[in-house]
Design a protein around this motif. Structure first.
Motif, PDB file in Angstrom:
ATOM      1  N   GLY A 103       0.822  -1.212   0.000  1.00  0.00           N
ATOM      2  CA  GLY A 103       0.000   0.000   0.000  1.00  0.00           C
ATOM      3  C   GLY A 103       0.853   1.257   0.000  1.00  0.00           C
ATOM      4  O   GLY A 103       1.755   1.402   0.816  1.00  0.00           O
ATOM      5  N   GLY A 104       0.590   2.141  -0.951  1.00  0.00           N
ATOM      6  CA  GLY A 104       1.338   3.386  -1.064  1.00  0.00           C
ATOM      7  C   GLY A 104       2.707   3.230  -1.703  1.00  0.00           C
ATOM      8  O   GLY A 104       3.452   4.206  -1.826  1.00  0.00           O
ATOM      9  N   ARG A 105       3.044   2.023  -2.136  1.00  0.00           N
ATOM     10  CA  ARG A 105       4.393   1.784  -2.653  1.00  0.00           C
ATOM     11  C   ARG A 105       4.392   1.257  -4.093  1.00  0.00           C
ATOM     12  O   ARG A 105       5.449   0.924  -4.626  1.00  0.00           O
ATOM     13  CB  ARG A 105       5.107   0.785  -1.740  1.00  0.00           C
ATOM     14  N   TRP A 106       3.236   1.204  -4.724  1.00  0.00           N
ATOM     15  CA  TRP A 106       3.133   0.602  -6.047  1.00  0.00           C
ATOM     16  C   TRP A 106       3.955   1.340  -7.099  1.00  0.00           C
ATOM     17  O   TRP A 106       4.372   0.742  -8.081  1.00  0.00           O
ATOM     18  CB  TRP A 106       1.667   0.506  -6.474  1.00  0.00           C
ATOM     19  N   SER A 107       4.185   2.618  -6.923  1.00  0.00           N
ATOM     20  CA  SER A 107       4.931   3.386  -7.928  1.00  0.00           C
ATOM     21  C   SER A 107       6.442   3.315  -7.703  1.00  0.00           C
ATOM     22  O   SER A 107       7.200   3.965  -8.433  1.00  0.00           O
ATOM     23  CB  SER A 107       4.469   4.844  -7.936  1.00  0.00           C
ATOM     24  N   GLU A 108       6.883   2.549  -6.724  1.00  0.00           N
ATOM     25  CA  GLU A 108       8.324   2.401  -6.515  1.00  0.00           C
ATOM     26  C   GLU A 108       8.945   1.579  -7.646  1.00  0.00           C
ATOM     27  O   GLU A 108       8.318   0.677  -8.194  1.00  0.00           O
ATOM     28  CB  GLU A 108       8.600   1.727  -5.163  1.00  0.00           C
ATOM     29  N   ASN A 109      10.170   1.912  -7.973  1.00  0.00           N
ATOM     30  CA  ASN A 109      10.889   1.219  -9.048  1.00  0.00           C
ATOM     31  C   ASN A 109      11.907   0.268  -8.420  1.00  0.00           C
ATOM     32  O   ASN A 109      12.890   0.712  -7.833  1.00  0.00           O
ATOM     33  CB  ASN A 109      11.589   2.232  -9.950  1.00  0.00           C
ATOM     34  N   LEU A 121       7.103  -8.312  -8.165  1.00  0.00           N
ATOM     35  CA  LEU A 121       6.346  -9.257  -8.991  1.00  0.00           C
ATOM     36  C   LEU A 121       5.630  -8.528 -10.127  1.00  0.00           C
ATOM     37  O   LEU A 121       5.657  -8.987 -11.278  1.00  0.00           O
ATOM     38  CB  LEU A 121       5.332 -10.023  -8.138  1.00  0.00           C
ATOM     39  N   ALA A 122       5.005  -7.416  -9.829  1.00  0.00           N
ATOM     40  CA  ALA A 122       4.306  -6.651 -10.876  1.00  0.00           C
ATOM     41  C   ALA A 122       5.268  -6.258 -11.984  1.00  0.00           C
ATOM     42  O   ALA A 122       4.943  -6.366 -13.176  1.00  0.00           O
ATOM     43  CB  ALA A 122       3.644  -5.411 -10.271  1.00  0.00           C
ATOM     44  N   TRP A 130       3.447   0.488 -16.542  1.00  0.00           N
ATOM     45  CA  TRP A 130       2.093   0.878 -16.132  1.00  0.00           C
ATOM     46  C   TRP A 130       2.125   1.400 -14.700  1.00  0.00           C
ATOM     47  O   TRP A 130       1.545   2.442 -14.397  1.00  0.00           O
ATOM     48  CB  TRP A 130       1.166  -0.324 -16.275  1.00  0.00           C
ATOM     49  N   MET A 131       2.813   0.677 -13.790  1.00  0.00           N
ATOM     50  CA  MET A 131       2.894   1.094 -12.388  1.00  0.00           C
ATOM     51  C   MET A 131       3.539   2.473 -12.249  1.00  0.00           C
ATOM     52  O   MET A 131       3.117   3.278 -11.418  1.00  0.00           O
ATOM     53  CB  MET A 131       3.708   0.096 -11.555  1.00  0.00           C
ATOM     54  N   LEU A 132       4.558   2.724 -13.038  1.00  0.00           N
ATOM     55  CA  LEU A 132       5.281   3.991 -12.937  1.00  0.00           C
ATOM     56  C   LEU A 132       4.535   5.136 -13.620  1.00  0.00           C
ATOM     57  O   LEU A 132       4.676   6.295 -13.240  1.00  0.00           O
ATOM     58  CB  LEU A 132       6.680   3.834 -13.526  1.00  0.00           C
ATOM     59  N   ARG A 133       3.738   4.826 -14.648  1.00  0.00           N
ATOM     60  CA  ARG A 133       3.075   5.855 -15.448  1.00  0.00           C
ATOM     61  C   ARG A 133       1.695   6.249 -14.921  1.00  0.00           C
ATOM     62  O   ARG A 133       1.334   7.419 -14.924  1.00  0.00           O
ATOM     63  CB  ARG A 133       2.953   5.332 -16.887  1.00  0.00           C
ATOM     64  N   ASP A 134       0.913   5.271 -14.477  1.00  0.00           N
ATOM     65  CA  ASP A 134      -0.494   5.511 -14.135  1.00  0.00           C
ATOM     66  C   ASP A 134      -0.673   5.540 -12.613  1.00  0.00           C
ATOM     67  O   ASP A 134      -0.466   4.535 -11.950  1.00  0.00           O
ATOM     68  CB  ASP A 134      -1.344   4.390 -14.743  1.00  0.00           C
ATOM     69  N   PRO A 135      -1.101   6.665 -12.051  1.00  0.00           N
ATOM     70  CA  PRO A 135      -1.271   6.743 -10.595  1.00  0.00           C
ATOM     71  C   PRO A 135      -2.323   5.764 -10.049  1.00  0.00           C
ATOM     72  O   PRO A 135      -2.317   5.454  -8.863  1.00  0.00           O
ATOM     73  CB  PRO A 135      -1.709   8.182 -10.338  1.00  0.00           C
ATOM     74  N   GLN A 136      -3.221   5.270 -10.894  1.00  0.00           N
ATOM     75  CA  GLN A 136      -4.248   4.317 -10.464  1.00  0.00           C
ATOM     76  C   GLN A 136      -3.823   2.854 -10.651  1.00  0.00           C
ATOM     77  O   GLN A 136      -4.530   1.943 -10.227  1.00  0.00           O
ATOM     78  CB  GLN A 136      -5.547   4.557 -11.244  1.00  0.00           C
ATOM     79  N   ALA A 137      -2.677   2.632 -11.267  1.00  0.00           N
ATOM     80  CA  ALA A 137      -2.263   1.261 -11.586  1.00  0.00           C
ATOM     81  C   ALA A 137      -2.113   0.397 -10.340  1.00  0.00           C
ATOM     82  O   ALA A 137      -2.572  -0.751 -10.318  1.00  0.00           O
ATOM     83  CB  ALA A 137      -0.959   1.281 -12.374  1.00  0.00           C
ATOM     84  N   GLY A 138      -1.488   0.911  -9.315  1.00  0.00           N
ATOM     85  CA  GLY A 138      -1.293   0.119  -8.101  1.00  0.00           C
ATOM     86  C   GLY A 138      -2.598  -0.302  -7.470  1.00  0.00           C
ATOM     87  O   GLY A 138      -2.778  -1.461  -7.089  1.00  0.00           O
TER      88      GLY A 138
END
Length: 163
Positions: A103-109, A121-122, A130-138
């Protein structure tokens, strides 16, 4: 009607959609209406605070799902075997915890920073851009993960046979 007999849904094929509907509705309520903001904000933090708050959220989440299964079991006469229902709930809870620790970490690289196993895994599954580009992806990835496991949990709860 005084001694009315209510028929029961006694096959897994009939129990499954009822279990799935109950677990999915409970998921929506527990994840979006019941979840405390303090848990939502901190459940993905590294360390003991994040683990503790994630576990608290998942405990409340699982209680809501168990209540929903119980209501559907009694209301529709599903005759669930509660050992299997408990296994299904444990599957839902365990996989929910795994995802929510991100939670809150989906945009981490993961190539440039320490992150969670689910985020790694993602990226391994080709969802990194997608995770890095779209704020809703996570959020969307998280919810899809939950619903896949809810379907499997419903299958476990439904196939257990009559109590």
């Amino acid at each position: 009607m005084k001694n009315a007999h209510r028929p029961s849904l006694t096959t897994a094929a009939l129990r499954f959609p009822s279990c799935y509907a109950a677990l999915t509705a409970a998921h929506e309520g527990a994840d979006h209406l019941v979840q405390r903001d303090s848990h939502a904000v901190t459940k993905g933090l590294p360390g003991p605070e994040g683990r503790r708050n994630c576990a608290r959220h998942v405990s409340e989440y699982t209680a809501v799902q168990a209540g929903a299964l119980l209501l559907v079991d009694r209301g529709l006469g599903l005759r669930l075997n509660w050992r299997y229902a408990a296994l299904g709930l444990a599957l839902s809870a365990g996989t929910h915890y795994l995802a929510d620790r991100s939670g809150g970490r989906w945009s981490e690289n993961p190539e440039t920073q320490e992150t969670t196993g689910m985020v790694r895994l993602a990226h391994k599954l080709g969802k990194g851009n997608w995770m890095l580009r779209d704020p809703q992806a996570g959020y969307r990835y998280d919810q899809a993960w939950h619903k896949v496991w809810i379907a499997l949990a419903a299958g476990v709860a439904a196939v257990g046979g009559e109590r």
